[in-house]
Scaffold this active site. Structure first.
Site, PDB file in Angstrom:
ATOM      1  N   VAL A  95       0.836  -1.198   0.000  1.00 30.56           N
ATOM      2  CA  VAL A  95       0.000   0.000   0.000  1.00 30.56           C
ATOM      3  C   VAL A  95       0.872   1.250   0.000  1.00 30.56           C
ATOM      4  CG1 VAL A  95      -1.763   1.288   1.292  1.00 30.56           C
ATOM      5  CG2 VAL A  95      -1.820  -1.220   1.259  1.00 30.56           C
ATOM      6  N   CYS A  96       0.518   2.191  -0.872  1.00 31.84           N
ATOM      7  CA  CYS A  96       1.189   3.488  -0.950  1.00 31.84           C
ATOM      8  C   CYS A  96       0.262   4.515  -0.308  1.00 31.84           C
ATOM      9  CB  CYS A  96       1.462   3.833  -2.418  1.00 31.84           C
ATOM     10  SG  CYS A  96       2.216   5.437  -2.658  1.00 31.84           S
ATOM     11  N   LEU A  97       0.577   4.914   0.917  1.00 32.92           N
ATOM     12  CA  LEU A  97      -0.261   5.841   1.674  1.00 32.92           C
ATOM     13  C   LEU A  97       0.648   6.693   2.547  1.00 32.92           C
ATOM     14  CD1 LEU A  97      -3.180   6.659   2.573  1.00 32.92           C
ATOM     15  CD2 LEU A  97      -3.046   4.825   4.268  1.00 32.92           C
TER      16      LEU A  97
END
Length: 160
Positions: A95-97
């Site tokens: 996940v890119c957050l």
């Protein structure tokens, strides 16, 4: 003085206790159970439900949170199964957050991470695209993008 791993495990034990007392409806977050029956606090198996009224509704999406010995100084890694369809999820499932990287603070909880990821489902950040195919569909063919999201939701029905 406790070692870094002791601090991480103590914090995760507190988080688990707080989660068991009060967590958002439909979410699951629990430490991995090893074959010998012991619990590994450093790996959590989670389920994030799709929000009602969105294309993600009806899906219960599996996520693995991997903590390191330097948690909570550093954020955990969060991964969906590889091939998960979302603009802000790499092909590997990572996940890119922002709250998992540049905006990380040690005060952020497992609960806040999971809710943040759920919010990302229907409110992706195209300025931080991690996956080309979903990004291109989002930009050029919203109806096909939404169809793919609904198909993915059906792929992950409730286990209950």
């Amino acid at each position: 003085m406790a070692s870094g791993g002791g601090i991480a495990r103590a914090r995760l034990a507190e988080e688990r206790k707080a989660w068991r007392k009060n967590h958002p409806h439909g979410f699951v977050a629990k430490p991995e159970t090893l074959p010998d029956g012991s619990v590994n606090l450093m790996v959590w198996r989670c389920i994030i439900p799709g929000k009602e009224g969105t294309d993600w509704e009806g899906g219960y999406f599996p996520l693995t949170m991997q903590f390191t010995e330097d948690y909570p100084t550093n954020a955990p890694s969060c991964k969906f199964p590889s091939g998960f369809f979302h603009i802000n999820v790499y092909d590997s499932g990572a996940v890119c957050l922002s709250i998992l990287s540049t905006a990380w603070k040690p005060s952020i909880t497992v609960r806040q991470i999971l809710i943040g990821i759920q919010e990302l489902f229907d409110d992706p950040n195209p300025n931080s695209a991690a996956q080309n195919i979903s990004y291109e569909l989002y930009r050029k063919d919203m109806e096909e993008y939404r169809k793919r999201v609904r198909q993915q939701a059906k792929k992950y029905p409730s286990a209950l």
